[in-house]
Design a protein around this motif. Sequence first.
Motif, mmCIF file in Angstrom:
data_model
loop_
_atom_site.group_PDB
_atom_site.id
_atom_site.type_symbol
_atom_site.label_atom_id
_atom_site.label_comp_id
_atom_site.label_asym_id
_atom_site.label_seq_id
_atom_site.Cartn_x
_atom_site.Cartn_y
_atom_site.Cartn_z
ATOM 1 N N LEU A 60 -3.387 12.586 1.802
ATOM 2 C CA LEU A 60 -3.513 11.694 0.985
ATOM 3 C C LEU A 60 -4.432 10.924 2.774
ATOM 4 N N ALA A 61 -3.540 11.599 3.260
ATOM 5 C CA ALA A 61 -4.144 10.516 4.613
ATOM 6 C C ALA A 61 -5.926 10.387 5.220
ATOM 7 N N ASP A 62 -6.240 11.013 4.499
ATOM 8 C CA ASP A 62 -8.316 11.003 4.757
ATOM 9 C C ASP A 62 -8.563 10.478 3.938
ATOM 10 N N HIS A 63 -7.509 9.727 3.258
ATOM 11 C CA HIS A 63 -8.088 8.813 2.250
ATOM 12 C C HIS A 63 -8.345 7.331 2.335
ATOM 13 N N ALA A 64 -9.082 6.455 2.661
ATOM 14 C CA ALA A 64 -9.714 5.290 3.197
ATOM 15 C C ALA A 64 -8.514 4.182 2.128
ATOM 16 N N SER A 65 -9.100 4.320 1.030
ATOM 17 C CA SER A 65 -7.714 4.105 -0.150
ATOM 18 C C SER A 65 -6.888 4.221 -1.183
ATOM 19 N N VAL A 66 -6.304 4.660 -2.055
ATOM 20 C CA VAL A 66 -5.614 5.075 -2.678
ATOM 21 C C VAL A 66 -5.981 4.636 -4.245
ATOM 22 N N LEU A 88 1.526 6.638 8.812
ATOM 23 C CA LEU A 88 0.048 5.935 8.332
ATOM 24 C C LEU A 88 0.256 4.900 6.800
ATOM 25 N N TRP A 89 -0.325 4.412 6.555
ATOM 26 C CA TRP A 89 -0.475 3.409 5.621
ATOM 27 C C TRP A 89 -1.950 3.355 4.464
ATOM 28 N N ARG A 90 -1.596 3.301 3.980
ATOM 29 C CA ARG A 90 -3.527 2.976 3.076
ATOM 30 C C ARG A 90 -2.540 1.844 1.921
ATOM 31 N N PRO A 91 -4.313 1.455 1.927
ATOM 32 C CA PRO A 91 -4.233 0.649 0.467
ATOM 33 C C PRO A 91 -4.741 0.880 -0.785
ATOM 34 N N PHE A 92 -3.643 0.400 -1.533
ATOM 35 C CA PHE A 92 -4.475 1.081 -3.261
ATOM 36 C C PHE A 92 -5.804 0.591 -3.113
ATOM 37 N N GLU A 93 -6.204 0.849 -4.144
ATOM 38 C CA GLU A 93 -7.552 0.767 -4.520
ATOM 39 C C GLU A 93 -7.819 -0.361 -5.496
ATOM 40 N N LEU A 94 -6.870 -1.114 -6.178
ATOM 41 C CA LEU A 94 -6.128 -1.776 -7.340
ATOM 42 C C LEU A 94 -6.514 -3.667 -6.275
ATOM 43 N N PRO A 95 -7.927 -4.429 -6.528
ATOM 44 C CA PRO A 95 -8.312 -5.841 -5.554
ATOM 45 C C PRO A 95 -6.949 -6.184 -5.751
ATOM 46 N N GLY A 102 0.735 -1.315 0.296
ATOM 47 C CA GLY A 102 0.447 0.350 0.412
ATOM 48 C C GLY A 102 0.647 1.599 -0.143
ATOM 49 N N ILE A 103 0.310 2.309 0.287
ATOM 50 C CA ILE A 103 1.061 3.919 0.288
ATOM 51 C C ILE A 103 1.702 4.140 1.738
ATOM 52 N N VAL A 104 2.661 4.765 2.057
ATOM 53 C CA VAL A 104 3.447 4.764 3.532
ATOM 54 C C VAL A 104 3.336 6.287 3.124
ATOM 55 N N LEU A 105 2.936 7.320 4.122
ATOM 56 C CA LEU A 105 3.085 8.143 3.620
ATOM 57 C C LEU A 105 2.875 8.892 5.350
ATOM 58 N N PRO A 106 3.323 10.144 5.597
ATOM 59 C CA PRO A 106 3.434 10.886 6.628
ATOM 60 C C PRO A 106 2.293 11.778 7.210
ATOM 61 N N PRO A 107 1.545 11.313 8.649
ATOM 62 C CA PRO A 107 0.701 11.642 8.644
ATOM 63 C C PRO A 107 0.633 13.441 8.623
#
Length: 304
Positions: free
Chosen positions: A175-181, A255-262, A166-171
Amino acid sequence: MHASVLKYFIEVASCGSVRKASERLFVAASAVNRQIHKLEDELGVELFDRLPTGLRLNPAGERLLKHAQETLHQFQVMRTELDALKGERTGHVKVAAMDSFFEELLPSAVEEFLQIFPAVTYTITSIQPMEVAQLVMTGQADVGLAFVGRVPGGVKVMSKARLPIGIVLPPGHPLADHASVSLKDCAHYPFLRSSSHPVISAALSPEFAAFWDDMEPAATCNSTPLLKRLIMGGKGISCFSKIAFIEELKRGELLWRPFELPALNELQVGILVPTQRVLPHVTQNFVGRMARRLMQLEATAAAL
């Protein structure tokens, strides 16, 4: 005193926390805490100062730590000498792993193994994920740690865990507000690339492979620790599994967010071994211990 009790004490002293020690020992925290209190009762003295930030050895604990380390070392040496007669505690373990495993999981596993099998030697190689299976298949490695999809003939997956990229990003990142990216989202921000080659094959996700090849990265670096510092410093976002970022995610530093790709969300990591040759007893033992640690990591990551 029993060797396992001494091991519990040494681990708590090293971690400064019963909870962290229990995670590394794969033992319930209540059991570790009970053994520490039992040890203190037996000796008639407290071994730790209980602080708001954790446990700290007091003078009595420091004295016991020295004794425990010496005693446990001699115990393991004795076991090695006895078991060497059966050829069960000597040998060479060859491991090939993607770089993320070198942050915590692999060092902890080797450290534990060294305590139990001090006569074993190692060759441990950091390599790109898609190249791990090839090293196992050709015999350059006995054990591989990487993302698993379709594995080539001559290699099998002994254990696997759902730890997708997934995507690793700082607080505070937009994109931190996105449930997925989405990949389109990522294209609007500086991206830090871990390799010039995609970390997964185009057969698994042609969209991701195309994104990887077409991007203009802010930096390309094959060092996970350096990329981690760049992300924390706000220099860009990057694509990783949670494997190398557990402690930073726990502390809220990243923070870590999942991709939108299944296809990416179903990605698993696993332990690869050869099918055409029988691994030595000591290597099989190493694989079993790595499998238990991988299951623990999967459960920890799922809660973050």
